[in-house]
Design an enzyme around this catalytic site. Sequence first.
Site, PDB file in Angstrom:
ATOM      1  N   HIS A  18      -0.127  96.455  50.063  1.00  0.00           N
ATOM      2  CA  HIS A  18       0.397  97.714  49.523  1.00  0.00           C
ATOM      3  C   HIS A  18      -0.593  98.821  49.874  1.00  0.00           C
ATOM      4  CE1 HIS A  18      -2.415  97.644  46.177  1.00  0.00           C
ATOM      5  NE2 HIS A  18      -1.901  96.528  45.665  1.00  0.00           N
ATOM      6  N   HIS A  21      -4.479  98.355  49.516  1.00  0.00           N
ATOM      7  CA  HIS A  21      -5.170  97.565  50.540  1.00  0.00           C
ATOM      8  C   HIS A  21      -5.342  98.376  51.819  1.00  0.00           C
ATOM      9  CE1 HIS A  21      -2.659  94.459  48.272  1.00  0.00           C
ATOM     10  NE2 HIS A  21      -3.894  94.236  47.884  1.00  0.00           N
ATOM     11  N   CYS A 126      -8.935  82.785  34.557  1.00  0.00           N
ATOM     12  CA  CYS A 126      -7.747  83.585  34.895  1.00  0.00           C
ATOM     13  C   CYS A 126      -7.488  83.426  36.383  1.00  0.00           C
ATOM     14  CB  CYS A 126      -7.955  85.055  34.549  1.00  0.00           C
ATOM     15  SG  CYS A 126      -6.624  86.087  35.209  1.00  0.00           S
ATOM     16  N   CYS A 129      -7.387  86.782  38.389  1.00  0.00           N
ATOM     17  CA  CYS A 129      -8.708  87.324  38.761  1.00  0.00           C
ATOM     18  C   CYS A 129      -9.496  86.327  39.591  1.00  0.00           C
ATOM     19  CB  CYS A 129      -9.556  87.641  37.536  1.00  0.00           C
ATOM     20  SG  CYS A 129      -8.894  88.863  36.423  1.00  0.00           S
ATOM     21  N   CYS A 143      -5.789  88.047  29.487  1.00  0.00           N
ATOM     22  CA  CYS A 143      -6.575  88.791  30.475  1.00  0.00           C
ATOM     23  C   CYS A 143      -6.103  90.247  30.431  1.00  0.00           C
ATOM     24  CB  CYS A 143      -6.342  88.203  31.868  1.00  0.00           C
ATOM     25  SG  CYS A 143      -6.843  89.334  33.174  1.00  0.00           S
ATOM     26  N   HIS A 146      -4.284  91.049  33.985  1.00  0.00           N
ATOM     27  CA  HIS A 146      -3.051  90.352  34.372  1.00  0.00           C
ATOM     28  C   HIS A 146      -2.110  90.058  33.211  1.00  0.00           C
ATOM     29  CE1 HIS A 146      -5.784  89.714  37.792  1.00  0.00           C
ATOM     30  NE2 HIS A 146      -4.688  89.930  38.470  1.00  0.00           N
ATOM     31  N   LYS A 292       0.056 102.687  37.277  1.00  0.00           N
ATOM     32  CA  LYS A 292      -0.693 101.601  37.889  1.00  0.00           C
ATOM     33  C   LYS A 292       0.226 100.849  38.874  1.00  0.00           C
ATOM     34  CE  LYS A 292      -3.519  97.739  36.297  1.00  0.00           C
ATOM     35  NZ  LYS A 292      -2.908  96.611  36.943  1.00  0.00           N
ATOM     36  N   LYS A 295       3.615  94.803  40.284  1.00  0.00           N
ATOM     37  CA  LYS A 295       4.836  94.183  40.802  1.00  0.00           C
ATOM     38  C   LYS A 295       6.007  94.441  39.863  1.00  0.00           C
ATOM     39  CE  LYS A 295       3.261  90.550  43.764  1.00  0.00           C
ATOM     40  NZ  LYS A 295       2.502  89.344  43.570  1.00  0.00           N
TER      41      LYS A 295
HETATM   42  O1  ME8 Z   1     -10.028  90.911  45.550  1.00  0.00           O
HETATM   43  N1  ME8 Z   1      -6.195 101.023  44.769  1.00  0.00           N
HETATM   44  O2  ME8 Z   1      -8.498  90.575  47.238  1.00  0.00           O
HETATM   45  P1  ME8 Z   1      -7.284  91.530  46.848  1.00  0.00           P
HETATM   46  C1  ME8 Z   1      -7.149 100.975  45.693  1.00  0.00           C
HETATM   47  N2  ME8 Z   1      -9.722  88.447  48.019  1.00  0.00           N
HETATM   48  N3  ME8 Z   1      -7.522  99.856  46.328  1.00  0.00           N
HETATM   49  C2  ME8 Z   1      -6.900  98.731  46.027  1.00  0.00           C
HETATM   50  C3  ME8 Z   1      -5.863  98.692  45.051  1.00  0.00           C
HETATM   51  C4  ME8 Z   1      -5.503  99.924  44.409  1.00  0.00           C
HETATM   52  N4  ME8 Z   1      -4.555 100.010  43.498  1.00  0.00           N
HETATM   53  N5  ME8 Z   1      -5.445  97.420  44.954  1.00  0.00           N
HETATM   54  C5  ME8 Z   1      -6.184  96.700  45.835  1.00  0.00           C
HETATM   55  C6  ME8 Z   1      -9.640  90.326  46.541  1.00  0.00           C
HETATM   56  N6  ME8 Z   1      -7.063  97.486  46.486  1.00  0.00           N
HETATM   57  C7  ME8 Z   1     -10.507  89.282  47.179  1.00  0.00           C
HETATM   58  C8  ME8 Z   1     -11.603  89.971  47.964  1.00  0.00           C
HETATM   59  S1  ME8 Z   1     -13.768  89.919  49.568  1.00  0.00           S
HETATM   60  C9  ME8 Z   1     -14.923  88.786  49.985  1.00  0.00           C
HETATM   61  C10 ME8 Z   1     -12.584  89.030  48.631  1.00  0.00           C
HETATM   62  C11 ME8 Z   1      -8.026  97.077  47.549  1.00  0.00           C
HETATM   63  O3  ME8 Z   1      -6.145  91.120  47.713  1.00  0.00           O
HETATM   64  C12 ME8 Z   1      -9.487  97.195  47.121  1.00  0.00           C
HETATM   65  O4  ME8 Z   1     -10.312  97.343  48.252  1.00  0.00           O
HETATM   66  O5  ME8 Z   1      -7.082  91.528  45.376  1.00  0.00           O
HETATM   67  C13 ME8 Z   1      -9.771  95.869  46.516  1.00  0.00           C
HETATM   68  O6  ME8 Z   1     -11.138  95.610  46.451  1.00  0.00           O
HETATM   69  C14 ME8 Z   1      -9.044  94.973  47.505  1.00  0.00           C
HETATM   70  O7  ME8 Z   1      -7.847  95.693  47.801  1.00  0.00           O
HETATM   71  C15 ME8 Z   1      -8.783  93.619  46.827  1.00  0.00           C
HETATM   72  O8  ME8 Z   1      -7.738  92.951  47.391  1.00  0.00           O
END
Ligand code: ME8
Length: 478
Positions: A18, A21, A126, A129, A143, A146, A292, A295
């Site tokens: 989304h 990311h 969780c 998380c 949590c 979530h 926020k 989903k």
């Molecule tokens: O945490 N606003 O992966 P993830 C801004 N796999 N950035 C956002 C966001 C939002 N609403 N939602 C997600 C993980 N992000 C782990 C990371 S690294 C070794 C492992 C971005 O799929 C933001 O950069 O939950 C966040 O840190 C990342 O997506 C987490 O993606």
Amino acid sequence: MDKFFLTTPIYYVNARPHIGHVYTNIAADVLARYYRAKGREVLFSTGTDENSQKNVEAAEKAGKDVQGYVDEMAEEWKRIFTDLGFSFDTFIRTTAPEHVQAVQAFIERIDKAGDMYVGDYEGLYCVGCETFLKEDELVDGKCPIHKTVPQKITEKNYFFALSKYRQKLLDHFKDNPEFLQPSSARNKMLHYIEHEMEDVSISRQSQKWGIRLPQNDDHAVYVWFDALINYLTVTGFPDKKFEKFWPADLHLIGKDIIKFHCAIWPAMLLSAGLPLPKRVFAHGFFTVDGQKISKSLGNAIDPMTLAKEYPFDVIRYYVLRDIPFGNDGDFSHERLKERYNADLANGLGNLVSRTLNMIQQFGGDTFDADGAQLPAEVDATLSSVSAYIESLAFDKALESIWQAIAWADGLIEETKPWQLAKAGDTARVTGILQELYATLVAVNMHLAPFLPQTHEKLSAILSARPILKPPTPLFLRK
Ligand code: ME8
């Protein structure tokens, strides 16, 4: 050649990307393009985090086997990132054999350092998380992120002696004030390291999905422990060649995962006897039209759908210009439209078409593109752009570029070259056109990391002889 190694988080593949990311990747892409243009040898890595229970649950829901599911989803993420034009050099998947090898080699190092032990673990886990929560972190037994009741887990686990590194981490923060940015995140982190940080369990007993723990293959490596090591895998670790790019110059992350990157990861590296990343920058979180991203609200903006509505440069521009990097922000469709019209179509687009139209109408034989000198005012404004980019103040960098655009607009309004041309003042008209042209060339150069497609189009227009009129509008919808 000086290297620059920058990373994004690796993303869980339990859903499609989304806008949040994509935001991290937009920022990383700007930096990668900027440092390449400066002549640095850039390694820009991104990828997918596949050994998570979340992915297992998503596969079950989709009625697919887990490997097949993560293969499909990783392909999808990579395709989307490629279609959006991100210039990543490597796309890591944590189910890849080279990553499994790197994780196992890394774990053997920390074991040799005497930092692993077996213990009983009882905690509230969780899956959302992928972390244990403390009782006092729960809200109504759930949590807070979530809104699910965590699982009670009691098992024998392998632990990493994280607390052994408390003082070293605190010293590192003290000696390297730039290590974690923005600085507003530091105090919270220091508080965590000093008062809350405990040893962490790094294995999951009887978990089938995940990298096997070298000491006991009945255990899977804890997904965060494996995920962080991706940053080494992409440099070639454990092969000695990893030293070419390691340590990372910059880990770009969202603020939700600071603890993992600024406490656990550096402690893991200290234990393994490896240098620490130079800088971690945590950006803020997006809401969408004030809510926020979730989903259940169905408001997770699909970047590919949005990119059908607007050229992706417009989206890059909007998110970097409107929200200071490091702050939380709201993704507003209304603001996106406003920025598009005001700054891109009318601001930049208009300046380009007015200037090039005037060159065609009044430039005649006297206009000399190669002799065009950059006006001192524009030079002064644009000279701050590099420093802003390097400090990740993307909004300020763009603001400076738009000041140069405003200066050029002002010059046109003030001097009215069409009136001067009518009065036969050819020398003055030529001088003004050359100043405007030089401004456009400089603006275009500074825009390159931010708006790569626009930059390419504009470069072609500005370098053609005779100079071409731009298509109207410059920001063509696809
Ligand atoms: O945490 N606003 O992966 P993830 C801004 N796999 N950035 C956002 C966001 C939002 N609403 N939602 C997600 C993980 N992000 C782990 C990371 S690294 C070794 C492992 C971005 O799929 C933001 O950069 O939950 C966040 O840190 C990342 O997506 C987490 O993606």
